[in-house]
Motif scaffolding. Structure first.
Motif, PDB file in Angstrom:
ATOM      1  N   ASN A 102      16.632  30.386  31.961  1.00 53.04           N
ATOM      2  CA  ASN A 102      16.300  31.793  31.757  1.00 53.04           C
ATOM      3  C   ASN A 102      16.571  32.269  30.347  1.00 53.04           C
ATOM      4  O   ASN A 102      15.922  33.188  29.864  1.00 53.04           O
TER       5      ASN A 102
ATOM      6  N   PHE B 256       8.759  35.188  29.582  1.00 56.62           N
ATOM      7  CA  PHE B 256       9.196  36.587  29.551  1.00 56.62           C
ATOM      8  C   PHE B 256       8.170  37.526  30.165  1.00 56.62           C
ATOM      9  O   PHE B 256       8.508  38.650  30.507  1.00 56.62           O
TER      10      PHE B 256
ATOM     11  N   ASP C 202      10.729  44.813  33.923  1.00 60.03           N
ATOM     12  CA  ASP C 202      11.340  43.636  34.526  1.00 60.03           C
ATOM     13  C   ASP C 202      12.814  43.835  34.821  1.00 60.03           C
ATOM     14  O   ASP C 202      13.470  42.962  35.361  1.00 60.03           O
TER      15      ASP C 202
ATOM     16  N   SER D  42       8.048  45.632  28.437  1.00 64.04           N
ATOM     17  CA  SER D  42       8.297  44.440  29.240  1.00 64.04           C
ATOM     18  C   SER D  42       9.761  44.351  29.660  1.00 64.04           C
ATOM     19  O   SER D  42      10.067  43.878  30.750  1.00 64.04           O
ATOM     20  N   LEU D  43      10.685  44.829  28.821  1.00 61.72           N
ATOM     21  CA  LEU D  43      12.096  44.835  29.222  1.00 61.72           C
ATOM     22  C   LEU D  43      12.318  45.797  30.377  1.00 61.72           C
ATOM     23  O   LEU D  43      13.059  45.520  31.315  1.00 61.72           O
TER      24      LEU D  43
ATOM     25  N   PHE E 291      15.669  32.870  24.284  1.00 58.40           N
ATOM     26  CA  PHE E 291      16.588  33.631  23.421  1.00 58.40           C
ATOM     27  C   PHE E 291      17.241  32.719  22.394  1.00 58.40           C
ATOM     28  O   PHE E 291      17.627  33.162  21.315  1.00 58.40           O
TER      29      PHE E 291
ATOM     30  N   PHE F 258      11.941  38.035  35.713  1.00 64.93           N
ATOM     31  CA  PHE F 258      13.122  37.189  35.708  1.00 64.93           C
ATOM     32  C   PHE F 258      13.483  36.740  37.134  1.00 64.93           C
ATOM     33  O   PHE F 258      13.776  35.568  37.389  1.00 64.93           O
TER      34      PHE F 258
ATOM     35  N   ILE G  54       7.587  32.045  24.653  1.00 62.83           N
ATOM     36  CA  ILE G  54       7.928  33.379  25.160  1.00 62.83           C
ATOM     37  C   ILE G  54       7.158  33.750  26.427  1.00 62.83           C
ATOM     38  O   ILE G  54       7.456  34.766  27.046  1.00 62.83           O
TER      39      ILE G  54
END
Lengths: 293, 335
Positions: free
Chosen positions: B163, B112, A228, A224-225, B167, B116, B109
């Motif tokens: 955003n 996510f 995106d 997912s990182l 976190f 973004f 979450i």
């Protein structure tokens, strides 16, 4: 006696207030903040059904299925999505392997250089993405003077994006795997060794199945990182386009509805994937519990 | 037999080698190269030469300090706002979540799972001049027709806060969830009651200062904001904060506060997407300058100097912060 009644009297209104807070304020707050968190996602999904007049999908006009029937029907979009998927899959595979190995080393061996290793893992996570991307770009550009074959690090293309994605994913994999290894049942490995299994067999028959949920969680995070990522990719992509780069580029000339459709698809598949793995892990946990582990 | 023993001693290093090599080649070495590049002179057409031009650093700082300062202010403000929103959220999920705990965490979450960029573009739609928020407010006349949210510093800070809120919330939740509830009960049994009047004063002061800062940064009437935030802070401090919370819950939540604020502040300071999509030319951050210097102007030396300064500032700040509120254990929690 007198003092304790006085204390009780003083505490009574506070206790009543505490109950009101418990019953009303916190739930209302919870609903409010989660709605705030979800609102942009809902807007994205809603606007995938829009039929905008101009080129830009920023104001609601009317309901339409058009974009859903033709989700890749924009020049360059299919290519960008394909690149994103390829990069995310390869980066996940390699970073998960490298990161799991580091996680294993850190959580089960005492060795010289542990502290330094921890710092090296921590640093990429505490560096802003723009610095990661920028430093890679300067390195790739300067690499033409290095005695390495031409085309390995420069010009920028899908290979340099992949290098960058593996780099920023490793630390996250290490942290996730390490967290799952924290209370690992070492006695099971010892039992396997006592029963005659060698280290290789013990690893694949005992250790790996037990850490697999952690490895899968790490892989999901890495994927997912990677899929995106905009910032690091923008610095390392050259002419190659990925889905986030496509969105950013089109946000200047007008965002097509198809972008929202693909965004929605990614969202729904990610949610499904997480729900499925959670259910699967619960079943495994229930089975292990039944077996007395 | 001896060979097996050697192998066992080498095992951790063999496991570490490929991953650490990757990090050294593609994290440490590029950072070093960026430092070297910052001392280059030349341009993209006629080529660059290494001239050890140390003067670039004072030059870059004196030219771009407003952007640097703005990034730190916006990032810091977004971190404080994310904490103010995220702490009650994490607290509510950890202590009152009950059967809904996992669903609530999932909702935290869930953003996510979307891009973004798409989320930020959604805020553009929501905050538009006659969008979801301002449209109805303007229709009933609560807000003047010329008032806008999009393309203001307020929108940039709100976007960053949004955003990075997960976190902040997740480490706070992890820390709060771990707290032994019996400690809080014990404190209450030992007469830890409401935290008055200190709570009123502390809430008033913190809220007031925060309100004035928000007002100044976002160009809203500072006194009015100070009064409003101060009043809110006083109410929270008077009625919601107990001695047990101050003496037990908060100290035990410190590792989460440390990790959460770092995970929010660091990406917030370097962010340029929110400033680009939600801001105006007067609300650009250092990330925007670095991005433009690299990718549009290809002025590599200045861009490298600026991003090296940003990296150094964050590492130094991190070190001081760890020393101030952290022990070894706290930095461990952030790792």
């Amino acid at each position: 006696m007198a003092t304790s009644t006085a204390v009780a009297a003083r505490r009574a209104p506070a206790a009543r207030l505490g109950r009101i807070v418990d019953r009303w304020l916190l739930p209302i707050y919870l609903v409010g903040v989660t709605a705030y968190l979800i609102l942009p996602v809902a807007v994205m999904i809603l606007f995938s059904f829009n039929d905008p007049t101009g080129r830009s999908n920023l104001t609601w006009r009317e309901f339409s299925f058009d974009a859903w029937l033709n989700p890749l029907g924009r020049p360059g979009l299919a290519e960008a999505v394909r690149n994103s998927l390829v990069i995310a899959m390869l980066a996940t595979l390699i970073a998960t392997a490298l990161g799991t190995m580091i996680g294993l080393a850190l959580s089960r061996y005492m060795f010289r250089g542990r502290a330094a290793t921890n710092v090296l893992i921590f640093l990429p996570m505490s560096t802003p993405e723009i610095v990661l991307g920028a430093s890679l770009l300067t390195m790739f550009v300067a690499s033409v003077q290095l005695p390495i074959p031409q085309g390995v690090l420069f010009p920028l293309n899908i290979r340099t994006i992949l290098i960058a994605h593996i780099m920023f994913n490793i630390s996250y994999v290490v942290v996730t795997v390490k967290a799952r290894l924290a209370n690992f049942p070492r006695h099971l490995e010892e039992a396997a060794m006592d029963l005659g299994a060698n280290e290789w067999t013990t690893f694949w028959k005992v250790t790996f199945p037990l850490i697999l949920p952690g490895v899968i969680a790490a892989a999901l995070l890495a994927f997912s990182l990677s899929i995106d990522d905009y910032v690091v990719t923008a610095f390392t992509s050259g002419q190659t386009e990925t889905f986030p780069l496509y969105i950013y580029g089109s946000q200047l000339r007008g965002i097509p509805v198809q972008v929202n459709v693909i965004g929605t698809m990614i969202f729904v598949s990610a949610v499904l994937l997480v729900v499925l793995t959670t259910l699967w892990q619960r079943r495994v946990a229930a089975r292990d519990y039944g077996a007395g582990i | 037999m001896r060979r097996a023993l050697h192998l066992r001693a080498a095992a951790p290093y063999l496991l570490l080698l490929p991953g650490l090599l990757w990090l050294v080649l593609f994290y440490v070495y590029p950072a070093f190269q960026m430092f070297l590049t910052s001392l280059w002179t030349g341009n993209i057409d006629s080529g660059y030469t290494q001239t050890w031009n140390w003067g670039i650093y004072p030059e870059a700082i004196s030219e771009y300090w407003p952007w640097l300062a703005r990034s730190i202010v916006y990032g810091g403000l977004a971190t404080i706002l994310a904490f103010s929103l995220g702490f009650p959220l994490a607290y509510a999920i950890a202590f009152r979540g009950g059967a809904y705990k996992n669903i609530l965490l999932f909702l935290v979450i869930a953003p996510f799972f979307t891009s973004f960029l798409l989320r930020t573009i959604s805020w553009k739609i929501i905050l538009a001049d006659s969008g979801l928020v301002l449209g109805p407010l303007k229709d009933v006349g609560l807000v003047p027709e010329e008032f806008r949210l999009l393309a203001t510093p307020a929108a940039v800070v709100a976007g960053i806060t949004y955003n990075f809120l997960p976190f902040m919330t997740l480490p706070l939740y992890v820390a709060l969830e771990k707290i032994d509830r019996r400690l809080i009960e014990a404190a209450e049994d030992l007469y830890a009651g409401p935290w008055r009047p200190q709570g009123t004063v502390v809430g008033l002061v913190i809220g007031g200062v925060l309100g004035v800062v928000v007002g100044l940064v976002m160009d809203y009437p500072a006194v009015l904001m100070g009064v409003a935030f101060g009043a809110l802070g006083a109410v929270v401090g008077t009625f919601l904060i107990s001695q047990a919370f101050i003496r037990v819950t908060l100290p035990l939540a410190l590792p989460g506060i440390f990790a959460g604020s770092l995970l929010t502040f660091i990406p917030a300071v370097g962010d340029f997407v929110n400033a680009e999509l939600l801001g105006n030319p007067q609300s650009l951050m250092i990330g925007n300058v670095i991005q433009a210097r690299y990718l549009q102007v290809t002025d590599y030396p200045t861009a490298s100097a600026l991003s090296f300064i940003l990296m150094l500032a964050i590492l130094v700040g991190l070190f001081i912060y760890a020393r101030l509120i952290g022990t070894e254990e706290l930095t461990g929690a952030a790792i």
